[in-house]
Design an enzyme around this catalytic site. Structure first.
Site, PDB file in Angstrom:
ATOM      1  N   GLU A  92       0.201  -0.641  -0.260  1.00 37.68           N
ATOM      2  CA  GLU A  92      -0.066   0.232  -0.274  1.00 37.68           C
ATOM      3  C   GLU A  92       0.954   1.352  -0.049  1.00 37.68           C
ATOM      4  OE1 GLU A  92      -3.623   1.970   2.622  1.00 37.68           O
ATOM      5  OE2 GLU A  92      -2.677   0.304   3.078  1.00 37.68           O
ATOM      6  N   ARG A 142       5.329 -12.723  10.176  1.00 38.36           N
ATOM      7  CA  ARG A 142       5.815 -11.600   9.107  1.00 38.36           C
ATOM      8  C   ARG A 142       6.895 -11.868   9.813  1.00 38.36           C
ATOM      9  NH1 ARG A 142       3.421  -6.511  11.789  1.00 38.36           N
ATOM     10  NH2 ARG A 142       5.544  -5.467  12.211  1.00 38.36           N
ATOM     11  N   LYS A 144       4.227   0.480  10.004  1.00 36.63           N
ATOM     12  CA  LYS A 144       4.093   2.310   9.282  1.00 36.63           C
ATOM     13  C   LYS A 144       3.477   3.251   9.989  1.00 36.63           C
ATOM     14  CE  LYS A 144       3.086   0.333   5.463  1.00 36.63           C
ATOM     15  NZ  LYS A 144       2.707   0.468   3.151  1.00 36.63           N
TER      16      LYS A 144
END
Length: 550
Positions: free
Chosen positions: A34, A260, A270
């Site tokens: 994104e 992850r 983020k």
């Protein structure tokens, strides 16, 4: 079928089985960021996995921007993401893709689901939707708008698209099961109203699909075979399949989850990284202390070191905290083979050779790398005034100290043996000069009648230039700040130290990017800071030896 570029893991075993059963002719993966921030070391794991799989199986890997939230997405993030992936050494399939390019198709699929009576327009507020959804121990309940007619739903959806409603007033939800044990399946939102400018589609749309709705359909449109994502999307897998089945997608991709990346003394959210930037705790997304790829690049990390790190941590389904020392090992190992050796004095003190003529100037040729002659040579000069590091001198000698001390000898790297005779102090009692003699018979060899234990680095005053050195420590004081809600409480405000010193003058003509300053560590030139400071400024990449953090 496999090569040694990537460790064999459960995903590769699945792909091997799919190809053996002729489920797919070609493997097609994708990396779908994104564009709402810079890529970080966690994204590197996904980049490595998806692009390396495409290489291994002679398949394709798309770069697709999942840009369905205009509030946070910007063109500058798209630019930085592309730049980072190219820096990592990867090429994506054809042109880059965008979920926003599929907005028309996604809109049609939404209408199709309404007509199929598996989607409806809801006018509960965001807070009410959350309350109706329930919890892990409390089942959800149906919205009062759930049983609207198809005609009314289509009418309202059209009015949504035409801008009749304000943000948050109305949304499109999937009609699944409000009592599902998987909260994600309790009538998730598929479309919402956002009267915001989109960096790609401008003001053309005021309704935007959610990530869950657009992501799976985008995978299907692009012909992705294996949709690889982190474990945080495990609960979304059921919805992924549900949507694709309801739009009658054939041969649709399968989602597979892997752990992850969690790294010590680091945050990889983020949202949290953006907080560090906004609060000016760091100097930007590419600050050398940031775990972003741009920050790591600026600090001197190389693509090969990051790829090697990704290879070493492997791919699994178990979340764990990776030691920072492993990442540091990878860059240290890379630079040890590829970085030329020079000398720099970061904490300088002046040394005067008292038994040397004023104009004496001995030229010494040294290898740029002790094990790689192809890296060439450079010249250093020994003369009357040199600099050594303050830590390499002690007024009082002890048996464990193997550097310079009063009336004791030490070898200068590549040069002569010197002996400290006297010192000069300032009014505060600080040593400001050391007066030494040198043994002219010890160039490149030890004296025959005594043993010299220590070796220190040095720089000629005549053949040096001033430089700044930025030294870094982890930006957080605890190993796992990601788990803390008040993560800012654990900021290390002493994570950067700036030193003024000297480097070899010949380094100005050098074209190398990374350097090993002997006995100091690995460094890289910070071009931006060099312009600001009007002198060469170096960022310390890593120390020569592994350090333990407190």
């Amino acid at each position: 079928m496999l090569n040694n570029k990537i460790n064999k893991n459960f995903i590769l075993k699945i792909i091997d089985k799919d190809l053996k059963n002729k489920k797919y002719k070609k493997i097609h993966t994708r990396f779908p960021p994104e564009p709402n921030g810079f890529l970080h070391i966690g994204h590197a794991k996904s980049i490595y996995l998806n692009f390396e799989i495409a290489k291994i199986y002679n398949g394709k890997c798309n770069l697709r921007f999942d840009d369905t939230n205009p509030l946070n997405e910007k063109k500058k993030y798209v630019t930085s993401i592309k730049k980072n992936i190219k820096w990592m050494g990867y090429k994506w399939n054809k042109k880059s893709f965008y979920s926003s390019k599929y907005f028309k198709k996604l809109n049609k699929y939404a209408i199709y689901l309404i007509k199929k009576k598996v989607a409806y327009i809801d006018q509960l507020s965001k807070k009410e939707i959350k309350e109706y959804r329930g919890t892990l121990i409390k089942k959800g309940k149906n919205s009062p708008y759930r049983n609207r007619s198809t005609k009314e739903n289509l009418k309202l959806f059209k009015e949504m698209k035409n801008g009749k409603f304000k943000d948050g007033e109305i949304c499109l939800r999937a009609k699944i099961n409000m009592k599902s044990s998987n909260i994600t399946m309790r009538d998730p939102v598929l479309y919402r109203v956002k009267h915001s400018f989109h960096y790609k589609t401008k003001n053309k749309w005021c309704i935007y699909p959610t990530y869950d709705f657009s992501h799976c359909i985008s995978d299907f449109i692009e012909g992705i075979t294996h949709s690889l994502c982190s474990l945080e999307f495990l609960n979304n897998k059921e919805l992924y399949k549900w949507i694709l089945k309801k739009i009658n997608a054939k041969n649709y991709p399968k989602q597979y989850e892997f752990s992850r990346l969690n790294l010590e003394y680091t945050i990889l959210s983020k949202r949290k990284l953006k907080t560090l930037v906004k609060k000016k705790i760091v100097q930007g997304w590419n600050d050398p202390r940031m775990p972003t790829l741009s920050g790591l690049k600026k600090r001197g990390y190389t693509p090969s070191s990051i790829k090697n790190f990704c290879k070493k941590i492997g791919i699994s389904k178990k979340n764990n905290l990776i030691e920072l020392s492993l990442l540091e090992h990878c860059i240290r190992n890379d630079l040890n083979s590829n970085a030329p050796r020079f000398m720099a004095i970061i904490n300088p003190i002046k040394v005067i050779i008292i038994n040397m003529k004023k104009n004496y100037n001995k030229k010494i040729i040294v290898q740029n790398h002790p094990k790689n002659k192809n890296m060439g040579t450079h010249k250093i000069y020994f003369n009357k005034i040199i600099y050594i590091d303050k830590s390499d001198f002690k007024e009082k000698f002890n048996s464990k100290y193997r550097r310079l001390a009063l009336n004791k000898e030490v070898r200068l790297r590549y040069s002569y043996v010197i002996k400290a005779k006297k010192i000069k102090k300032d009014n505060q009692g600080n040593i400001i000069k050391i007066f030494c003699t040198y043994d002219k018979n010890t160039l490149g060899k030890n004296p025959s009648n005594r043993k010299i234990k220590g070796v220190i680095h040095w720089i000629s005053k005549k053949k040096s230039i001033t430089a700044k050195f930025q030294l870094f420590k982890p930006i957080f004081t605890i190993p796992n700040p990601e788990n803390k809600k008040k993560f800012l409480k654990y900021i290390n405000f002493k994570s950067i130290t700036i030193k003024n010193g000297f480097i070899e003058k010949c380094l100005l003509k050098n074209k190398f990017k990374n350097f090993q300053f002997e006995r100091e560590g690995y460094f890289i030139i910070d071009k931006k800071q060099s312009k600001i400071n009007k002198m060469l400024t170096f960022n310390k990449t890593i120390s020569l030896k592994e350090k333990k953090f407190k």
